[in-house]
Scaffold this motif. Structure first.
Motif, short mmCIF file in Angstrom:
data_model
loop_
_atom_site.label_atom_id
_atom_site.label_comp_id
_atom_site.label_asym_id
_atom_site.label_seq_id
_atom_site.Cartn_x
_atom_site.Cartn_y
_atom_site.Cartn_z
N ALA A 119 0.85 -1.19 0.00
CA ALA A 119 0.00 0.00 0.00
C ALA A 119 0.89 1.25 0.00
O ALA A 119 1.73 1.40 0.88
CB ALA A 119 -0.90 0.00 1.23
N GLY A 120 0.69 2.11 -0.99
CA GLY A 120 1.46 3.34 -1.04
C GLY A 120 0.96 4.34 -0.01
O GLY A 120 -0.06 4.12 0.66
N PHE A 121 1.74 5.42 0.19
CA PHE A 121 1.22 6.59 0.90
C PHE A 121 1.15 6.43 2.41
O PHE A 121 0.92 7.40 3.12
CB PHE A 121 -0.18 6.90 0.33
CG PHE A 121 -0.94 8.05 0.89
CD1 PHE A 121 -0.51 9.36 0.69
CD2 PHE A 121 -2.11 7.84 1.62
CE1 PHE A 121 -1.26 10.43 1.20
CE2 PHE A 121 -2.86 8.90 2.13
CZ PHE A 121 -2.42 10.20 1.91
N GLN A 122 1.42 5.21 2.92
CA GLN A 122 1.18 4.99 4.34
C GLN A 122 2.34 4.36 5.08
O GLN A 122 3.16 3.66 4.50
CB GLN A 122 -0.07 4.14 4.55
CG GLN A 122 -0.05 2.80 3.84
CD GLN A 122 -1.39 2.08 3.99
OE1 GLN A 122 -1.50 1.06 4.66
NE2 GLN A 122 -2.42 2.64 3.38
N GLY A 123 2.40 4.62 6.37
CA GLY A 123 3.45 4.04 7.19
C GLY A 123 2.97 3.89 8.62
O GLY A 123 1.78 4.00 8.91
N ILE A 124 3.93 3.63 9.49
CA ILE A 124 3.60 3.42 10.90
C ILE A 124 4.68 4.08 11.75
O ILE A 124 5.86 4.06 11.39
CB ILE A 124 3.49 1.91 11.21
CG1 ILE A 124 3.07 1.68 12.66
CG2 ILE A 124 4.77 1.18 10.90
CD1 ILE A 124 2.82 0.23 12.99
N THR A 125 4.28 4.66 12.86
CA THR A 125 5.26 5.29 13.76
C THR A 125 5.83 4.24 14.70
O THR A 125 5.30 3.13 14.80
CB THR A 125 4.61 6.38 14.62
OG1 THR A 125 3.70 5.74 15.54
CG2 THR A 125 3.84 7.38 13.78
N GLU A 126 6.87 4.62 15.39
CA GLU A 126 7.47 3.71 16.37
C GLU A 126 6.41 3.30 17.41
O GLU A 126 6.40 2.17 17.89
CB GLU A 126 8.63 4.43 17.06
CG GLU A 126 9.63 3.49 17.68
CD GLU A 126 10.70 4.24 18.45
OE1 GLU A 126 10.83 5.47 18.27
OE2 GLU A 126 11.39 3.59 19.25
N GLY A 127 5.49 4.23 17.72
CA GLY A 127 4.47 3.95 18.72
C GLY A 127 3.30 3.15 18.19
O GLY A 127 2.35 2.87 18.92
N GLY A 128 3.33 2.78 16.90
CA GLY A 128 2.26 1.95 16.35
C GLY A 128 1.07 2.74 15.81
O GLY A 128 -0.01 2.19 15.65
N ASP A 129 1.26 4.03 15.55
CA ASP A 129 0.17 4.80 14.94
C ASP A 129 0.32 4.79 13.42
O ASP A 129 1.43 4.76 12.89
CB ASP A 129 0.21 6.25 15.43
CG ASP A 129 -0.46 6.41 16.79
OD1 ASP A 129 -1.41 5.64 17.07
OD2 ASP A 129 -0.02 7.26 17.57
#
Lengths: 410, 410
Positions: free
Chosen positions: B134-144
């Motif tokens: 999925a393009g355009f998306q990621g996750i932070t270290e905190g899981g957001d």
């Protein structure tokens, strides 16, 4: 100060307007001084649209990818509900299944919850936030997205309530509670103040449709009180718990019914000892749900076996039986479509012998022929002709004094 | 055997039919003997519908929740494309941003990629599967859940290509390549065989709109060759790389343009030393993008400052300037709306002095008044009246020999 888990189904969150209304419901609970965790389903027809989209691509979608697809539905709802609460100056945060720590087995489409890592939810509850969790979804140990199958959001709510040791779990739905029978068919239907887990399980399995049996079982295992109530109307709902305090004098607490039933009879089974298990394991492995099973002896050594299925499973059932005729060793198969199942349910039956006999008598007086019978500790089910279904339900509802119950909030 | 990252944008995956077509494109690449990772955007208007839905709830949605909402768009596409590949008997597996190990900073709506944990992708590539991300998306270290902002899917593709050490990154889009100018306005526009990262960066920043500058910068940093090509037509695209081998005799490689520009002039700035930085940091903190900046001396000690912004930012800009008038210490603010920016871009300018003068002469011959000028090593930008924009572009396109380029694949 307590903790309440609220669950809102697809109809309750079917539009932006309705989501705002749900936010009001959440705030009411918050204003009672409780911490609130909200579980939501996908909006209205979202799941259907996604299924249709997949159908335009393939007739045989991978179950893993269907789970990736379908879980977007609840993810949309959680974010919108969080926004609706923020808009009303209530702090809220949304979590998908994986963010909420909803760990399941590695089965796609119908996974069971193994464990809930509640730390993240609890941390945000401590901050005074409303925590919104996507129902129906989880994550495997390997990091794959799973769904919990039918009734999944109810199960999410109950499982979360149990894991968080909530004081109660409110299931908001498009009906105002659990009724003695389906009010769409029987105008004398009455809402029950309370019902036991076991009674609810029988009613759920019998097609009452308010709550998925898995969710009820989960609630029973953890002794978590459930309340079924309306998301639209300010009405008292029905509490589902272990000990039912009210209306205990009722022997029968509900009349459930379900149409589109077919009975199948296998004549002349030669070796009933092994063929019984072979038949049902073969049908199960072909995803055919068998409901009532009756085995009768004949004058010869052979056995006749009858069971009920859904009308729509008949072709597949006959095919499976014929393919395995050599192994099963029977003479012939017959079937009768267009039947219905009518059942009475009540814990009171345990201490009241003769309830089944009363039921048969009531039906006989209406000239309703009973084709099959099945009983449990707290339930008697009969299979009759579909054309007699509503008459049977109405008559039983009257005969077991349910029509005389007081009307609640209506 | 190489590794190719393919990226398909929203139009290319806009329907079930188009997704099936994309699957064909993926299979073609696979059949060339390459491993393939595919990055996809949300289907067509999905993102717009989701934004609209949020708008029905609130005018000020939480950025965190917008990211939760919008990322469902790509999640739908990845699952459908995996199904479409499976349907054609090609093994494929989909990953959301968090499943693909796309770690970003903790900024919602416009996060930068910090790191990609590629183990999971590599494991499935080793198994011979097509991996869909999925393009355009990621996750932070905190899981957001985060999103990468505009051009996010291009950036995902380039970042993945770099992290996986892919041989190339193909950006499939609704145009057939990078053109000397916008073919919708200028019929003499020609597709370029190749263009350098720097030229593409200038063109992207100037509104050519084919690729987001962030993605080009990323590609330049990692020296990852990008190919822009059509998802619909079997045509050679344009390669973007460090050293451009073809058409090197061209001094100018593209004419870019953009309308809806406003120029703002601040007269009589008392203390230009501090007020310059104050003005632009104040505007930046109010999310106003300033493009061209010109500072001119006056006869007195004070300074006049002009800059260009988007028409839509004018009200906010004036408001910010007025609120800070005391700090900034200026006499008055004037503005002119309805302007356009026309720019010529080409690495050849570095070794060809006088290109800017040629441009001004060409425009003067057409009686086009130049309101502002800005130059870089490989670009000259002019701000003119919007009504003259297309005429200016056509004339410059001819004057710098771009209309004489051979037509490729058309």
């Amino acid at each position: 100060m307590g903790l309440v888990v609220q669950k809102f189904g697809g109809t309750s969150v079917g539009s932006a307007e309705r989501i705002k209304h749900v936010a009001e419901r959440v705030i009411e609970e918050k204003n009672r001084g409780n911490d609130v965790v909200v579980v939501v389903s996908a909006m209205g027809k979202t799941t259907d649209s996604l299924v249709k989209l997949a159908g335009e691509i393939t007739d045989t979608p991978s179950k893993r990818e269907m789970d990736v697809l379908l879980t977007t539905g609840e993810q949309i709802t959680i974010s919108l509900l969080a926004m609706a609460l923020n808009e009303k100056n209530v702090e809220a945060i949304s979590f998908t299944g994986w963010q909420a720590g909803m760990e399941t087995e590695a089965v796609h489409g119908n996974a069971r919850i193994l464990n809930i890592k509640t730390e993240r939810i609890e941390e945000h509850l401590m901050d005074g936030k409303v925590v919104i969790v996507a129902g129906f979804q989880g994550i495997t140990e390997g990091g794959d997205i799973t769904t919990l199958g039918r009734g999944g959001s109810d199960t999410t709510a109950v499982a979360l309530a149990a894991a968080l040791k909530a004081d109660k779990c409110d299931i908001y739905t498009d009906v105002t509670g659990v009724y003695t029978t389906d009010p769409r068919y029987v105008k004398e239907a009455r809402k029950l103040l309370s019902i036991s887990y076991d009674e609810m399980l029988e009613l759920a399995n019998l097609g009452a449709g308010v709550l998925h049996p898995r969710a009820v079982e989960y609630a029973k295992n953890y002794q978590m009180p459930l309340v079924v109530r309306s998301s639209m109307e300010q009405e008292e709902g029905t509490i589902i718990e272990e000990e039912v305090s009210m209306e205990q004098n009722l022997v029968v607490r509900g009349v459930a019914f379900e149409d589109n039933i077919t009975s199948v009879t296998v004549f002349g089974l030669k070796n009933s000892l092994t063929s019984l298990s072979t038949i049902f394991s073969t049908l199960a492995s072909n995803h055919i749900n068998v409901d009532i099973i009756i085995q009768s002896l004949t004058e010869s050594q052979a056995t006749n076996l009858s069971f009920s299925i859904k009308d729509s499973d008949l072709n597949e059932t006959v095919k499976v039986l014929e393919e395995n005729k050599a192994v099963l060793g029977y003479d012939k198969v017959a079937s009768e479509q267009g039947l219905a199942k009518v059942s009475i349910v009540g814990s009171g039956m345990i201490s009241n012998p003769g309830v089944a006999a009363d039921m048969f008598k009531v039906l006989a007086e209406q000239d309703i022929v009973i084709k099959m019978v099945s009983t449990s500790e707290i339930k008697v089910s009969t299979v009759i002709e579909k054309g007699n279904m509503v008459k049977a339900v109405e008559t039983l509802h009257d005969a077991f004094d349910l029509s005389n119950l007081p009307v609640i909030n209506a």
